[in-house]
Design an enzyme around this catalytic site. Structure first.
Site, PDB file in Angstrom:
ATOM      1  CG  HIS A 170      -0.176  -0.017   2.536  1.00  0.00           C
ATOM      2  ND1 HIS A 170       0.168  -1.192   3.164  1.00  0.00           N
ATOM      3  CD2 HIS A 170       0.300   0.983   3.324  1.00  0.00           C
ATOM      4  CE1 HIS A 170       0.821  -0.909   4.280  1.00  0.00           C
ATOM      5  NE2 HIS A 170       0.901   0.412   4.407  1.00  0.00           N
ATOM      6  CE1 TYR A 187      -8.283   5.624   2.162  1.00  0.00           C
ATOM      7  CE2 TYR A 187      -6.455   7.121   2.581  1.00  0.00           C
ATOM      8  CZ  TYR A 187      -7.784   6.758   2.764  1.00  0.00           C
ATOM      9  OH  TYR A 187      -8.590   7.526   3.555  1.00  0.00           O
ATOM     10  CB  THR A 188      -4.562  -1.073  -1.186  1.00  0.00           C
ATOM     11  OG1 THR A 188      -3.938  -1.367   0.053  1.00  0.00           O
ATOM     12  CG2 THR A 188      -4.019  -2.016  -2.260  1.00  0.00           C
ATOM     13  CB  CYS A 230      -7.670  -6.760   4.938  1.00  0.00           C
ATOM     14  SG  CYS A 230      -7.347  -4.990   5.054  1.00  0.00           S
TER      15      CYS A 230
END
Length: 278
Positions: free
Chosen positions: A80, A97-98, A252
């Site tokens: 990320h 954030y990814t 996740c």
């Protein structure tokens, strides 16, 4: 004799020229096959927002341009990046954030963002307009994926925790040499909360023998055929690969969910080596 010698010299010169051209071509493709990424792990770099697509009342897809149409972000699969913005009080905030895009998507990257009412970084994205810039640095993260490193992945995601799962899944299925199977359990409160549902369903239809997704909702609509409530041990047993040295379960989601899933997995016999939490 002189004619034969001259012919040999010409042939040798031609061979040398062909080798030089071949080496130059090979080098060209080498440097262009793996272009240098745009990210820096230590320094924030700014990228221009070129498109904003509203997906629901609190979810939007943000498309950012890279420096050139041939640029790649340079984010390894499963990692990320840190994004910097300002909250409603004007104070700086940094959050990981990814992207939902891969390095095969050249010239741009995309973030699918759910904007929470009290979220500090959510405020930044909610107010962000096309033409403005987002400060980003990376890559970051402990997960490093190599094609074929496991026979199968089981994935358990909650809410926005779908983004790293989607990134890994898409990288696997886009690679014709990667035969890894993926089984995803994706939990949300309502149908409207399911992020990337169209994309996930498309992958399931395109790769029915390689990818499956099982949706779980706390508040399902009438006629719902997926899971109901919280992700249970029985759901994991039914929809994830069984414990084995050649599989891995990725998870996740919100902290309470991660904690509950870790307990379920331990009770089902998944060793620490078989588990990874983003």
């Amino acid at each position: 004799m002189d004619c034969l010698q001259s012919h040999r010299v010409e042939m040798l010169s031609l061979a040398v020229a062909l080798i030089a051209v071949g080496a130059g071509t090979a080098y060209y493709f080498y440097i262009h096959k793996k272009p240098k990424g745009c990210l820096d792990p230590e320094i924030f770099k700014e990228f221009k927002l070129v498109k904003r697509t509203e997906l629901s009342h609190n979810v939007a897809k943000f498309t950012f341009a890279l420096p050139t149409p041939d640029s790649v972000l340079g984010l390894p699969i499963g990692q990320h990046m840190s994004c910097r913005g300002k909250d409603s009080l004007g104070e700086e905030v940094v959050k990981p954030y990814t992207p939902t895009t891969l390095d095969s998507d050249i010239g741009y990257f995309e973030l699918v963002i759910k904007m929470y009412p009290q979220g500090r970084m959510s405020h930044h994205f909610r107010e962000m307009c096309v033409g403005e810039y987002l400060a980003v640095k990376g890559p970051k993260g402990r997960f490093k994926y190599q094609p074929g490193q496991v026979r199968a992945f089981g994935m358990i995601a909650g809410g926005t925790g779908i983004t790293p799962m989607f990134q890994v899944t898409r990288a696997i299925l886009d690679n014709p040499r990667d035969m890894t199977n993926v089984c995803l359990i994706y939990a949300n409160v309502t149908c409207e909360d399911i992020l990337l549902k169209d994309e996930l369903d498309d992958l399931a239809r395109s790769f029915p023998d390689r990818f499956s997704v099982y949706y779980v909702l706390n508040q399902p609509p009438e006629g719902w055929s997926g899971g109901v409530g919280y992700v249970s041990k029985e759901m994991i047993q039914a929809h994830c690969p069984s414990p084995s040295s050649d599989i891995q379960i990725l998870r996740c989601g919100p902290p309470p969910m991660n904690k509950a899933m870790a307990a379920h997995l331990n009770e089902l016999g998944y060793t620490p080596q078989m588990q990874f939490q983003f």
